[in-house]
Design an enzyme around this catalytic site. Structure first.
Site, PDB file in Angstrom:
ATOM      1  N   ALA A   1      19.149  41.785  58.585  1.00  0.00           N
ATOM      2  CA  ALA A   1      19.146  40.358  58.908  1.00  0.00           C
ATOM      3  C   ALA A   1      20.363  39.928  59.714  1.00  0.00           C
ATOM      4  O   ALA A   1      20.445  38.767  60.126  1.00  0.00           O
ATOM      5  CB  ALA A   1      19.068  39.535  57.622  1.00  0.00           C
TER       6      ALA A   1
ATOM      7  N   ARG B   1      29.305  39.793  66.990  1.00  0.00           N
ATOM      8  CA  ARG B   1      30.337  40.523  67.739  1.00  0.00           C
ATOM      9  C   ARG B   1      29.746  41.368  68.862  1.00  0.00           C
ATOM     10  O   ARG B   1      30.472  41.854  69.727  1.00  0.00           O
ATOM     11  CB  ARG B   1      31.176  41.386  66.795  1.00  0.00           C
ATOM     12  CG  ARG B   1      32.186  40.572  65.977  1.00  0.00           C
ATOM     13  CD  ARG B   1      33.172  41.469  65.288  1.00  0.00           C
ATOM     14  NE  ARG B   1      32.595  42.096  64.104  1.00  0.00           N
ATOM     15  CZ  ARG B   1      33.171  43.106  63.441  1.00  0.00           C
ATOM     16  NH1 ARG B   1      34.324  43.599  63.858  1.00  0.00           N
ATOM     17  NH2 ARG B   1      32.599  43.612  62.368  1.00  0.00           N
TER      18      ARG B   1
END
Length: 451
Positions: free
Chosen positions: A13, A18
């Protein structure tokens, strides 16, 4: 162990912020396969008969991908991201149906192998109620440490909570866990969120299981296999580790790689023994190369099959649907797409052969093109066995050349050619004596006038 049922829950999920991508993190690829696909593939190889993938809200593309990878898998949505244990409990409906083994893995650890998953399952079959996969590392900073006592795993200590002595431990938590089916749901339900982030962490299951007198063990795995991916740099590093694995596998199974570090594989590349691969070759997905074939330098293959003792390249491109029989030759700067080359057929240089069939022992001359697209539809070119197509010929599909036909160099072929016939499709040559000299003189005079 193979007789034991197994439910695997893959946590997928994460948004992967990043990664700086609109694509869900686990849909990024290693070796041409999404990260989560590697995990699902390894689980199926390890004998998991039920697979549940936990996705985030508004991830329909991920759910569709999972169904394509494993139609038998089920997706469960974690509507709020409240920690790893909370994510696992998103698959509560699956957990409610008993399995002998329950595995929890992460969708961003693509290099874990079926053998390593098998170690966790063996620990469960040997009587463990909870098995945690760990790894040895020379750089343990940031990882949870596995604390053991007489073979019992007593705790997972996070870096910020560890003592100086515990920080010196180099046996670390991979995040992959196996539960006995009879205790899995109860242990997960017992995990609380009394921590700084108010999240539910899977690692707490270890101390809860110990408090209940259950058998908790640590299983040793590889640091390379258990690496997770959170950044593009980690994705690139993982890709390189995957390539090393694939190169070593090819070498160990009887292939010759002249410059292994320059050859790139996909997850499903199949090379039989005695294949030779030269420098700077890329195998995209769906490639199979038979024994004795040679893939020459700077070639790119995708969705293609290369027959025994055939040669491809250098600088060749095989696109999806290229099927080369035995003893075929596809040479430099030849592109082949959705085309079958029967045994012994050749196109040695500078040609595009698309949506076609080339009969056995036929020869395609340099510069030959099959004109397969009319701007709306693709059409096929059929070239019979033993045919010869002269250099710089254009075959306008749909068109069929019977076996044994001969196409003169420079021809444009728009109509079918019968067996053993010769086809000319070019203008007749005209020679005008002295015309070249006259032309040069006229052009020279025109240039001098302008200057």
């Amino acid at each position: 162990m193979t007789s034991r049922s197994c439910l695997s829950i893959v946590l997928a999920a994460g948004l992967g912020t990043r990664m700086k991508s609109n694509l869900p993190k686990v849909m990024h690829e290693i070796g041409g396969l999404p990260l989560v696909g590697h995990v699902v593939k390894a689980l199926k190889q390890a004998g998991s008969d039920r697979i549940s993938v936990v996705t985030g809200p508004d991830m329909p593309e991920l759910e569709k991908l999972v169904q394509n990878l494993a139609p038998e898998a089920h997706c469960h949505v974690q509507h709020e991201r409240l920690g790893t244990a909370h994510a696992a409990l998103a698959a509560r409906s699956a957990l409610a149906s008993p399995s002998d083994d329950v595995l929890i893995l992460f969708g961003d650890t693509p290099l874990v192998t079926a053998d390593t998953i098998g170690k966790v399952r063996r620990a469960l079959s040997d009587g463990a109620d909870l098995a945690v996969l760990g790894f040895e590392t020379q750089q343990p900073f940031g990882y949870g440490r596995l604390l053991t006592d007489n073979g019992q795993l007593v705790a997972i200590r996070e870096e910020k909570d560890a003592s100086d002595e515990e920080r010196r431990i180099t046996f670390c938590n991979s995040g992959i866990m196996g539960f006995s089916g009879q205790h899995a749901l109860s242990l997960l339900d017992a995990i609380g969120n009394a921590n700084a982030k108010s999240e539910f962490y899977l690692t707490d299951a270890v101390e809860i299981a110990n408090s209940r007198g259950l058998k908790v063990v640590a299983v040793s795995g590889s640091e390379v296999e258990t690496q997770g991916i959170n950044t593009r740099a980690q994705l690139a590093a993982c890709e390189e580790d995957f390539q090393v694995r694939m190169r070593n596998f090819a070498l160990e199974n009887g292939c010759t790689l002249l410059a292994p570090h320059t050859v790139y594989f996909s997850h499903d590349t199949v090379l039989e023994s005695d294949v030779v691969v030269e420098q700077n070759v890329v195998f995209a997905t769906g490639v199979r190369v038979a024994s004795g074939a040679r893939i020459r330098a700077f070639s790119h293959l995708e969705g293609a099959s290369v027959g025994r003792n055939s040669a491809v390249g250098p600088y060749a491109r095989l696109r999806p649907g290229a099927i080369l029989g035995a003893d075929t030759r596809v040479g430099n700067f030849v592109e082949v797409k959705n085309t079958t080359f029967e045994d012994g057929a050749k196109a040695n240089h500078l040609s595009y052969i698309g949506d076609a069939s080339v009969g056995s022992k036929s020869n395609i001359g340099a510069g030959t093109i099959t004109c397969n697209y009319d701007g709306y539809l693709k059409h096929r070119t059929e070239i019979g066995a033993g045919s010869f197509v002269g250099s710089n010929s254009t075959l306008v599909a749909p068109v069929s050349l019977g076996s044994g036909t001969f196409v003169a160099a420079g021809s444009v072929i728009t109509d079918d050619v019968d067996q053993d016939s010769m086809a000319f499709g070019r203008a007749r040559q005209i020679v005008k004596e002295g015309k070249a000299k006259q032309l040069r003189e006229r052009l020279k005079a025109a240039k001098e006038t302008k200057s």
